[in-house]
Design a protein around this motif. Structure first.
Motif, PDB file in Angstrom:
ATOM      1  N   VAL A 113       1.035  -0.767   0.008  1.00  0.00           N
ATOM      2  CA  VAL A 113       0.066  -0.053  -0.195  1.00  0.00           C
ATOM      3  C   VAL A 113       0.560   1.202   0.110  1.00  0.00           C
ATOM      4  O   VAL A 113       0.442   2.779  -0.910  1.00  0.00           O
ATOM      5  CB  VAL A 113      -0.784  -0.166   0.981  1.00  0.00           C
ATOM      6  CG1 VAL A 113      -1.400   1.228   1.111  1.00  0.00           C
ATOM      7  CG2 VAL A 113      -1.935  -1.169   0.539  1.00  0.00           C
ATOM      8  N   PRO A 114       2.276   1.476   0.805  1.00  0.00           N
ATOM      9  CA  PRO A 114       2.841   2.503   0.780  1.00  0.00           C
ATOM     10  C   PRO A 114       3.264   2.824  -0.657  1.00  0.00           C
ATOM     11  O   PRO A 114       3.419   4.495  -0.730  1.00  0.00           O
ATOM     12  CB  PRO A 114       3.178   3.051   1.858  1.00  0.00           C
ATOM     13  CG  PRO A 114       3.374   0.665   2.555  1.00  0.00           C
ATOM     14  CD  PRO A 114       2.153   0.109   1.930  1.00  0.00           C
ATOM     15  N   GLN A 115       4.032   1.819  -1.400  1.00  0.00           N
ATOM     16  CA  GLN A 115       4.255   2.003  -2.632  1.00  0.00           C
ATOM     17  C   GLN A 115       3.395   2.960  -3.696  1.00  0.00           C
ATOM     18  O   GLN A 115       3.685   3.122  -4.055  1.00  0.00           O
ATOM     19  CB  GLN A 115       5.040   0.136  -2.360  1.00  0.00           C
ATOM     20  CG  GLN A 115       5.677  -0.470  -2.551  1.00  0.00           C
ATOM     21  CD  GLN A 115       7.621   0.306  -3.282  1.00  0.00           C
ATOM     22  OE1 GLN A 115       7.456   0.622  -4.221  1.00  0.00           O
ATOM     23  NE2 GLN A 115       8.652  -0.034  -2.484  1.00  0.00           N
ATOM     24  N   ALA A 116       2.226   1.685  -3.609  1.00  0.00           N
ATOM     25  CA  ALA A 116       1.467   1.661  -4.006  1.00  0.00           C
ATOM     26  C   ALA A 116       1.043   3.283  -4.017  1.00  0.00           C
ATOM     27  O   ALA A 116       0.835   4.803  -5.178  1.00  0.00           O
ATOM     28  CB  ALA A 116      -0.279   1.234  -4.136  1.00  0.00           C
ATOM     29  N   VAL A 117       0.675   4.042  -2.861  1.00  0.00           N
ATOM     30  CA  VAL A 117       0.309   5.449  -2.734  1.00  0.00           C
ATOM     31  C   VAL A 117       1.471   6.429  -3.398  1.00  0.00           C
ATOM     32  O   VAL A 117       1.069   7.815  -4.024  1.00  0.00           O
ATOM     33  CB  VAL A 117       0.395   5.882  -1.295  1.00  0.00           C
ATOM     34  CG1 VAL A 117       0.457   7.358  -0.079  1.00  0.00           C
ATOM     35  CG2 VAL A 117      -0.122   4.767  -0.140  1.00  0.00           C
ATOM     36  N   ARG A 118       2.881   6.502  -3.113  1.00  0.00           N
ATOM     37  CA  ARG A 118       3.802   6.665  -3.510  1.00  0.00           C
ATOM     38  C   ARG A 118       3.556   6.898  -5.624  1.00  0.00           C
ATOM     39  O   ARG A 118       4.393   7.930  -6.355  1.00  0.00           O
ATOM     40  CB  ARG A 118       5.128   5.639  -2.978  1.00  0.00           C
ATOM     41  CG  ARG A 118       6.328   6.100  -4.051  1.00  0.00           C
ATOM     42  CD  ARG A 118       7.528   7.461  -3.586  1.00  0.00           C
ATOM     43  NE  ARG A 118       9.214   7.149  -4.066  1.00  0.00           N
ATOM     44  CZ  ARG A 118       9.064   8.701  -4.590  1.00  0.00           C
ATOM     45  NH1 ARG A 118       8.526   9.898  -4.492  1.00  0.00           N
ATOM     46  NH2 ARG A 118       9.986   8.073  -5.727  1.00  0.00           N
ATOM     47  N   HIS A 119       3.253   5.535  -6.111  1.00  0.00           N
ATOM     48  CA  HIS A 119       3.483   6.292  -7.509  1.00  0.00           C
ATOM     49  C   HIS A 119       2.228   6.832  -7.515  1.00  0.00           C
ATOM     50  O   HIS A 119       2.538   7.477  -8.951  1.00  0.00           O
ATOM     51  CB  HIS A 119       2.990   4.317  -7.281  1.00  0.00           C
ATOM     52  CG  HIS A 119       4.308   3.669  -8.740  1.00  0.00           C
ATOM     53  ND1 HIS A 119       4.984   3.377  -8.038  1.00  0.00           N
ATOM     54  CD2 HIS A 119       3.513   3.359 -10.129  1.00  0.00           C
ATOM     55  CE1 HIS A 119       5.693   2.990  -8.965  1.00  0.00           C
ATOM     56  NE2 HIS A 119       4.854   3.025 -10.170  1.00  0.00           N
ATOM     57  N   PHE A 120       1.632   7.077  -6.840  1.00  0.00           N
ATOM     58  CA  PHE A 120       0.428   8.199  -6.800  1.00  0.00           C
ATOM     59  C   PHE A 120       0.713   9.747  -6.870  1.00  0.00           C
ATOM     60  O   PHE A 120       0.637  10.534  -8.133  1.00  0.00           O
ATOM     61  CB  PHE A 120      -0.718   8.177  -6.655  1.00  0.00           C
ATOM     62  CG  PHE A 120      -1.807   7.079  -6.831  1.00  0.00           C
ATOM     63  CD1 PHE A 120      -2.672   7.243  -8.097  1.00  0.00           C
ATOM     64  CD2 PHE A 120      -2.028   5.877  -6.397  1.00  0.00           C
ATOM     65  CE1 PHE A 120      -3.158   6.301  -9.051  1.00  0.00           C
ATOM     66  CE2 PHE A 120      -3.121   4.798  -8.022  1.00  0.00           C
ATOM     67  CZ  PHE A 120      -3.558   4.658  -9.018  1.00  0.00           C
ATOM     68  N   TYR A 121       1.052  10.144  -5.687  1.00  0.00           N
ATOM     69  CA  TYR A 121       1.903  10.886  -5.836  1.00  0.00           C
ATOM     70  C   TYR A 121       3.438  11.338  -7.401  1.00  0.00           C
ATOM     71  O   TYR A 121       3.189  12.192  -7.046  1.00  0.00           O
ATOM     72  CB  TYR A 121       2.723  11.134  -4.313  1.00  0.00           C
ATOM     73  CG  TYR A 121       2.334  11.647  -2.809  1.00  0.00           C
ATOM     74  CD1 TYR A 121       1.664  12.926  -3.021  1.00  0.00           C
ATOM     75  CD2 TYR A 121       2.064  10.841  -2.392  1.00  0.00           C
ATOM     76  CE1 TYR A 121       0.731  12.682  -1.493  1.00  0.00           C
ATOM     77  CE2 TYR A 121       0.872  10.768  -0.495  1.00  0.00           C
ATOM     78  CZ  TYR A 121       0.784  12.303  -0.318  1.00  0.00           C
ATOM     79  OH  TYR A 121       0.101  11.881   0.558  1.00  0.00           O
ATOM     80  N   TYR A 122       4.220  10.413  -6.961  1.00  0.00           N
ATOM     81  CA  TYR A 122       5.063  11.174  -8.057  1.00  0.00           C
ATOM     82  C   TYR A 122       4.223  11.120  -9.426  1.00  0.00           C
ATOM     83  O   TYR A 122       5.181  12.185 -10.259  1.00  0.00           O
ATOM     84  CB  TYR A 122       6.010   9.005  -8.496  1.00  0.00           C
ATOM     85  CG  TYR A 122       6.956   9.328  -8.607  1.00  0.00           C
ATOM     86  CD1 TYR A 122       8.517   9.868  -8.717  1.00  0.00           C
ATOM     87  CD2 TYR A 122       6.735   9.139 -10.122  1.00  0.00           C
ATOM     88  CE1 TYR A 122       9.393   9.951  -9.666  1.00  0.00           C
ATOM     89  CE2 TYR A 122       7.997   9.200 -11.541  1.00  0.00           C
ATOM     90  CZ  TYR A 122       9.011   9.723 -10.409  1.00  0.00           C
ATOM     91  OH  TYR A 122      10.314   9.487 -11.437  1.00  0.00           O
ATOM     92  N   HIS A 123       3.770  10.360  -9.307  1.00  0.00           N
ATOM     93  CA  HIS A 123       2.662  11.129 -10.763  1.00  0.00           C
ATOM     94  C   HIS A 123       1.892  11.253 -10.892  1.00  0.00           C
ATOM     95  O   HIS A 123       2.107  12.491 -11.883  1.00  0.00           O
ATOM     96  CB  HIS A 123       2.054   9.054 -11.474  1.00  0.00           C
ATOM     97  CG  HIS A 123       3.269   8.066 -12.221  1.00  0.00           C
ATOM     98  ND1 HIS A 123       3.711   7.369 -11.290  1.00  0.00           N
ATOM     99  CD2 HIS A 123       4.417   8.149 -13.578  1.00  0.00           C
ATOM    100  CE1 HIS A 123       4.524   6.718 -11.585  1.00  0.00           C
ATOM    101  NE2 HIS A 123       5.091   7.376 -13.300  1.00  0.00           N
TER     102      HIS A 123
END
Ligand code: NAI
Length: 768
Positions: A128-138
């Motif tokens: 979940v944190p990695q998924a969150v990070r992906h949305f922030y990054y993009h």
């Protein structure tokens, strides 16, 4: 009682995470339909989604139909133009998705664990944190796209099919970059694990995702295939190599963009000077993370002979301490296998190959599989070669770094590799030699939105994440050029005179064609200009051998390659008039400008040879990821019919500038300009075998080129009718293909460079 006694007598106390909220959410939803155009469809034919850890029903989900897929694609198509318009508006939506995911992270983590069987520790702390990070990054990428990628635009509608091992994370990897670049999506989660995708659909509405921008259709592989064959502009797939190959065939000749993230058999290389305890701990993350159901798992342990015994002993002790059981227990290291069918696959595979010595701990009854180590295997053993996709580590030993690299590279995959050594010189010497898209130094299974993820060979092509991942979700703003197929001029056989049959150019030498056949080449007024050799499969094979022998070119410096390209330009310039005259005799048009432009292209490629730098990605761990640009390998190029000199040079020069070897099939109607080039190549210090030139029919060469296992990519700028056959044949070793057209009057060198390179992300400790 002493503290020591308390510790020794203490029973294990489970720390279960509550599933109450997640089950309540499922209950509130009832049977699931699809999420299309921002709304839920009525449930259709249902299939059961089970909790693998308890074998209990979690939900009933709809099996998609062709009509569902069509409706989803239609909704996505309708929503796309408005979505692509405003980068800041997209950034706000992606940011909102990140925030809501973050706020509801516990619900997502628990639902993921219920659905997939992975330990809550992993879904909570990694997925979940990695998924969150992906949305922030993009969200950031959407914001800066207009400034940073001014010559790129959205592809349109993306069809995305994802696997069951990281259901939410794979969704994030697919949806975040697609949306950031202005695309809309139709995504199908895996049939065993669709639930977090459905929860994600719910939050799309909360985050203000416009209707139709994200569409989720559930179902099995058949539905996946419907998406792949639907009217989409891009297909992005993660899953098994077999299905990837099928998708390559299904999309062949359609012009759809394609990225494939497939299997792996990652080498985990431990040198004798490694920090052994750290390396043992690394193995736990490499192969027992997510029950080993990880495409980039370090599933193949290669350990240096001198430390093998001690390493295996420590590893077995560590394995015995791994706790396996209820995935919702926060103290659990290893959870359930995703599905009894996957459990059976693992079991069957081991049973079919009773090799080596097996050490296994125990597992509870049900859908679990005990951590397993199989030592003493030969590198060629099927267990060392095939993906097991379970908590099974296979191992062998090596003596020298050279041998380690050889064994590491000896599978058909090329996704990820791990290198353990306290000697930075050794680690950074080995990293570039590994055939892989990702290399971790003294680490494993690290991923981040800022670093591209993806492989080479049969691990697929394309990258997800980082700047390099955006190429796969965009296309040039410039309108595409059209390939023109031109018929050769005809004549009546011409008068006698000296026979001038141009040979082929293989390995730096002129070679007669194996077939012994040649063809007359006529000018526009029917004058006989000479004869050209007709190359066949056998000549292509010889050219590939020549490319293999010229592997050293890949390691030469950009500076050296630049010098050679400049030298080629100089030699062409010295004979400019002769080449211009030859062009006129072949095509009937004045060739002066074409020769001048060709010289300029050689300069452009020379310019880029030592400037197409990699990047250092800022990943939020105590390290950095070096995104290094490496040559693709051997590239077969069907040169355009028109611009017979300029097209050939425009494609060849950037390819060799990046360190590739090339096999060029010269312009079919005007081949003699390519054969005139031999002398320019001979006098330019170019090592033999770097450039090979064949003449003859493209239709004879396209298929063997696309099928050859030692050719890593095919570029076809020739007859568009050949594209489908090339892309079907390329499914064999999953080579990259580029069947396109370029406006040869423009300098496309920079746009060609990404096609001529692979990005390898090398993660190294930094500031740790
Ligand atoms: P799979 O490749 O069949 O499934 C992945 C996704 O593709 C699922 O959503 C599935 O519904 C879909 N799919 C299946 N057939 C399709 C088709 N013809 N066209 C379009 N979509 C299709 O993987 P599977 O069968 O679940 O696992 C088999 C093996 O694949 C595993 O044992 C493992 O070795 C490998 N695998 C690799 C993954 C990776 O991340 N590289 C992920 C999952 C499986």
């Amino acid at each position: 009682m002493t503290v020591k006694e308390i510790f020794e007598t203490m029973d294990y106390g489970p720390a279960p995470e509550s599933s109450k909220e997640a089950l309540a959410w499922l209950a509130s939803k009832g049977d699931f339909g699809h999420f299309i155009g921002g709304a839920w469809t009525a449930p259709g034919t249902l299939f059961a989604v089970m909790n693998p850890a308890t074998d209990t029903l979690l939900a009933q989900v709809t099996q998609g139909t062709q009509a569902d897929v069509d409706a989803a694609v239609k909704a996505a198509r309708k929503a796309q133009p408005a979505w692509a318009k405003d980068g800041h508006a997209r950034a706000k939506v992606l940011y909102a998705l990140a925030r809501i995911l973050q706020k509801q992270s516990r619900l997502f983590a628990v639902l993921e664990t219920l659905d997939n069987g992975k330990p809550i520790r992993e879904s909570r702390d990694i997925d979940v944190p990695q998924a969150v990070r992906h949305f922030y990054y993009h969200a950031g990428m959407a914001q800066i796209m207009a400034d940073e990628l001014p010559d790129r635009q959205a592809l349109g509608v993306c069809g995305q099919v994802i696997p069951w091992n990281f259901p939410l994370l794979m969704l994030a990897w697919k949806i975040a970059p697609a949306l950031a670049m202005g695309n809309t999506v139709v995504l199908k989660p895996a049939e065993w694990t669709p639930l977090t995708a459905l929860l994600f659909a719910d939050i799309c509405n909360q985050a203000g995702v416009p209707p139709g921008v994200v569409n989720i259709v559930t179902g099995d592989g058949e539905v996946g295939e419907m998406i792949v064959t639907a009217d989409v502009d891009k297909v992005a797939f993660t899953g098994s190599t077999g299905v990837g190959r099928r998708i390559r065939e299904l999309t062949a000749g359609t012009g759809k963009a394609l990225s494939l993230e497939l299997g792996g058999k990652g080498p985990y290389i431990v040198f004798e000077d490694a920090d052994i305890d750290s390396a043992v701990e690394g193995v736990v993350d490499a192969i027992w993370f997510n029950q080993g159901q990880v495409c980039c798992a370090g599933s193949r342990l290669l350990v240096q002979e001198g430390i093998a015994d001690v390493f295996y002993t420590k590893l077995k002790a560590r394995m015995s301490g791994l706790r396996i059981g209820d995935p919702l227990d926060k103290c659990i290291d290893i959870g359930a296998i995703v599905h009894p069918r996957q459990q059976a696959r693992i079991r069957d595979m081991l049973a079919a190959h009773p090799e080596g010595e097996t050490f296994q701990t125990t597992a509870p009854s049900g859908c679990y599989f005990p951590p397993t180590l199989i030592t003493g295997l030969a590198p060629a053993s099927p267990l060392m070669q095939q993906e097991i996709f379970g908590p099974v580590l296979v191992a062998t030993t090596f003596r020298t770094p050279v041998e380690a690299v050889e064994i590491a590279n000896s599978t058909r995959y090329g996704l990820a590799a791990s290198v353990w050594s306290e000697n930075i010189n050794l680690a950074l010497d080995v990293a570039p030699k590994l055939v892989a898209g990702i290399v971790w130094v003294n680490g494993t299974n690290m991923m981040d939105a800022a670093a591209g993820f993806g492989g080479v060979r049969e691990s697929g092509f394309g990258r997800e994440g980082g700047w390099e991942g955006l190429t796969g979700y965009t296309k040039p703003v410039a309108a595409p050029a059209k390939t023109r197929s031109i018929a050769a001029h005809t004549g009546d056989g011409g008068a006698g005179g000296l026979d001038r049959t141009a040979k082929l150019y293989i390995g730096g030498k002129q070679a007669r064609p194996d077939s012994g056949y040649s063809r007359a080449v006529y000018g526009p007024k029917g004058a006989l200009l000479g004869h050209t050799s007709l190359a066949s499969r056998k000549d292509l094979r010889n050219a590939v051998e020549a490319c293999n022998a010229a592997k050293g070119w890949a390691k030469s410096s950009g500076h050296l390659r630049a010098q050679i390209l400049y030298y080629m330009a100089e030699n062409l310039s010295a004979r400019a008039t002769e080449f211009a005259t030859r062009l006129k005799s072949l095509t009937g048009s004045d060739g002066t400008a074409e020769v001048e432009a060709s010289i300029s292209r050689l300069f452009s490629a020379a310019a880029w040879a030592d400037k197409y730098d990699g990047q250092v990605h800022d990943v939020p761990i105590r390290g950095v990821a070096l995104a290094m640009k490496e040559p693709v390998g051997t590239i077969g190029i069907l040169c355009p019919d028109d611009a017979p000199l300029l097209g050939l040079i425009s494609a060849m020069a950037p390819a060799i500038a990046m360190g590739n070897r090339v096999i060029l099939a010269a312009s079919q109607p005007f081949p003699l300009i390519a054969t005139d080039l031999y002398q320019v190549l001979d006098t330019s210090d170019l090592p033999g075998g770097v450039v090979n030139i064949l003449t003859g029919d493209h239709s004879d060469l396209a298929d063997p080129m696309a099928r050859h296992m030692d050719i890593d990519a095919v570029w076809a700028f020739a007859d568009p009718a050949l594209a489908k056959g090339i892309e079907v044949a390329a499914a064999g070793n999953l080579k990259r293909t580029w069947c396109g057209a370029l406006d040869w009057s423009r300098d496309n060198t920079k746009a060609i460079l990404p096609h001529a390179t692979e990005v390898k992300n090398i993660w190294i400790p930094y500031g740790a």
